[in-house]
Design an enzyme around this catalytic site. Structure first.
Site, short mmCIF file in Angstrom:
data_model
loop_
_atom_site.label_atom_id
_atom_site.label_comp_id
_atom_site.label_asym_id
_atom_site.label_seq_id
_atom_site.Cartn_x
_atom_site.Cartn_y
_atom_site.Cartn_z
CB CYS A 2 52.68 81.35 48.43
SG CYS A 2 54.18 81.92 49.88
CB ILE A 53 56.52 88.34 53.36
CG1 ILE A 53 55.86 88.41 52.08
CG2 ILE A 53 56.20 89.33 54.23
CD1 ILE A 53 55.84 89.26 51.03
CG ASP A 100 54.59 83.71 58.24
OD1 ASP A 100 55.43 83.72 57.23
OD2 ASP A 100 53.50 83.93 57.90
N GLY A 360 42.34 99.16 53.67
CA GLY A 360 41.26 99.29 54.55
C GLY A 360 40.19 98.57 54.60
#
Length: 617
Positions: A2, A53, A100, A360
């Site tokens: 967000c 999400i 979450d 990565g």
């Protein structure tokens, strides 16, 4: 993922309104296009632009505690939220959603401001408890948080743009930050390109109330020290933590994938993801028509061997150049890392299929993957010779005609020699940066001291470990993570970086130097984690950055930008740069006498930012 913003009004007549808060949130729509949230309560305002999400339909922000005394907005992901939620429910807390971020308000109720110690994630948090506003930033700085005190009010935001909406904000340029930007290609924290705006440092929280503001460090980067031990033990330790970090980052209620360049870092993530994910793994890569910049054969080889659903797109120079205007007009602080261009194009491509992508970032800094770390070992051995010898050699190698290929021996030689005979910290910044300490002073009309305070950084004993710690505290947080955050968020894609799980950083801080580097063999310990499942040439190949043929573009399609932004008349009207040294950089690059892609691109990115945001000089 967000964008958040808001304020705490400290004294005097509050000028804030819901209209201003809505304007600030609107400047973050690209970060969170799914939903907007607003909260006003006396001296505080909280705003959120949400990218859904977890719990896509039920996870609205701001979050509120059961009794309504604690309110929070949050940008990022809390990866261990399921474990935290289970414990909180056992303690009697009631949840309204499955998202979450709701654990934040309940954790604060249970443990107070230090609840942040329990979080594993990337985050920027603003929390209001009816008397104090708390601002938090994650340990490694994956998520940004800017703040400014203006006319008795402390404002904060995930990007600079919302702060520009504040009527009393003055746009004065920070000349110390400009000098550092020209040196390094990025603005090092806690500074920003504006005098009034600062960045909350990674691993810190700030308490703001009517009495003032106090910042507290809640996490410190551990010293990188060789702690010994056989490589087999370190391989198992790395595999265990990295596997769990990847597993935690596969939790989402939306489609996810992974950026696959074909290098060791992304290939290892892809291999682990294939073993841990219960759905087909989607991989994404882009290629270039210029052979020396194209890595598509490696990414395709990995995808074939691991059996992923691979998405690849070839790009020519025009496709990259077409996005420059929109890309850099949205960049509210200059960042001259040219890898922003392919990272943005890759993010835009991936967004067509997924909402979350693993990346990565951090592997080279944590596990010793940069060629500069080898170079430091060599340079350390050459310190027996006087510095004057290296300055004479530097003058000589400058005369070698450049090939404009950043992988060529002449380009690497010139870069290497430029750092010899210098203290290792200055040497490292010279190699990694743009103009160097002297060059940035040379092009400025009135050069200020650097904004980067070297004395504030933590260093370790070994030369490789010192370079790693310097990279984590500067290049990683203020360049690479800004690049990843802005490139992904511009297209409303969430980027997750498993190598920067703080547990992995803490564990690998003791990794022996010989398990990172041995001769020309880098990241030795990582090669053994999933090396047997990957193509041999992927495991053995040398480190290659995510580059673009910038040197050639500056002589071709980007030459018009130099003509516009670096002309004598423009520079004189602007009043920041000396004409002659800039003219020399342009002439030498166009003639092929030298490869000045880094300083010229650093200047051009700043000029594009300057034209779009019009700071006060």
């Amino acid at each position: 993922m967000c964008g958040i913003c808001g304020w705490f009004h400290r004294s005097g007549d509050p000028p804030q309104s819901e209209v201003l808060l809505r304007k600030m949130v609107a400047r973050l729509d690209h970060r969170g296009p799914d939903e907007r949230g607003h909260f006003l309560d006396g001296p505080v305002g909280l705003g959120i632009a949400r990218l859904s999400i977890n719990d896509v339909t039920g996870g609205q922000q701001p979050y509120r505690s059961e009794d309504g005394t604690v309110t929070a907005v949050f940008n990022g992901e809390i990866y261990n939220f399921a474990e935290l939620r289970t414990d909180l429910e056992k303690r009697g807390h009631k949840f309204r959603s499955r998202t979450d971020g709701e654990v934040i308000v309940h954790l604060y109720e249970e443990y107070g401001p230090s609840f942040v110690d329990r979080l594993n994630g990337m985050f920027a948090i603003a929390l209001w408890d009816q008397k104090d506003l708390y601002l938090y930033r994650d340990r490694l700085g994956l998520k940004p948080l800017y703040f400014a005190e203006i006319s008795g009010t402390v404002y904060f935001a995930s990007e600079v743009k919302p702060l520009l909406e504040v009527p009393a904000f003055d746009r004065r340029l920070d000349h110390h930050a400009l000098r550092s930007y020209l040196t390094l290609e990025y603005v090092p924290g806690p500074h920003s390109i504006y005098q009034q705006i600062r960045k909350l440092a990674p691993g810190h929280w700030a308490k703001v109330n009517a009495q003032g503001s106090v910042q507290t460090r809640y996490w410190r980067l551990p010293s990188f020290v060789d702690r010994g031990g056989p490589i087999e033990e370190w391989v198992e330790r790395l595999r265990e933590i990295l596997s769990d970090a990847v597993k935690l980052r596969l939790v989402a209620d939306v489609p996810l994938g992974v950026f696959l360049s074909g290098g060791l870092d992304s290939s290892t993530l892809t291999s682990l993801m294939c073993q841990l994910h219960d759905k087909p793994v989607h991989t994404f890569s882009i290629g270039f028509s210029e052979a020396s910049y194209d890595e598509s054969r490696f990414s395709e080889a990995v995808a074939r061997k691991l059996g992923t659903v691979h998405h690849h797109r070839n790009l020519d120079a025009q496709a990259s150049l077409d996005v420059l205007q929109s890309l850099y007009s949205n960049l509210d602080e200059p960042l001259a890392d040219p890898a922003l261009i392919p990272t943005y194009l890759l993010s835009k491509f991936a967004k067509e299929n997924v909402t979350v992508a693993l990346s990565g970032e951090g592997a080279d800094e944590i596990l010793g993957g940069y060629p500069t770390y080898f170079a430091h070992q060599i340079a350390q051995g050459l310190n027996i010779f006087p510095p004057g010898l290296w300055r004479a050699l530097e003058v000589w190698v400058r005369r070698i005609k450049t090939s404009r290929d950043y992988l060529s021996w002449d380009f690497k030689l010139k870069k290497f020699v430029s750092g010899l005979g210098r203290p290792d910290i200055i040497r490292h910044l010279t190699w990694m940066g743009s103009m160097g300490w002297e060059g940035s002073a040379d092009v400025l009309l009135n050069p200020s001291p650097q904004a980067l305070d070297l004395n504030s950084l933590s260093f370790s004993k070994g030369v490789v470990e010192r370079a790693q710690m310097l990279d984590v505290q500067t290049y990683l947080v203020d360049d690479l993570l800004v690049k990843l955050d802005r490139a992904t968020m511009m297209v409303s894609l969430e980027g997750r970086a498993p190598y920067l799980d703080h547990r992995l950083v803490e564990a690998m801080a003791g990794l022996p130097t010989r398990h990172k580097l041995w001769g020309l063999d880098a990241k030795r310990v990582l090669k053994r984690v999933e090396g047997s499942r990957l193509p041999r040439d992927v495991v053995r190949r040398q480190k290659k950055g995510f580059g673009v043929p910038l040197a050639d573009w500056l002589c071709g399609p980007l030459k018009s930008l130099m003509d516009e932004h670096l002309s004598e008349s423009h520079l004189k009207n602007q009043g920041l740069f000396r004409v002659e040294p800039v003219r020399r950089l342009v002439a030498e690059h166009l003639s092929g006498v030298a490869d000045h892609r880094k300083p010229l691109w650093t200047l051009l990115v700043f000029q594009q930012w300057f034209a779009n945001y019009r700071p006060v000089v």
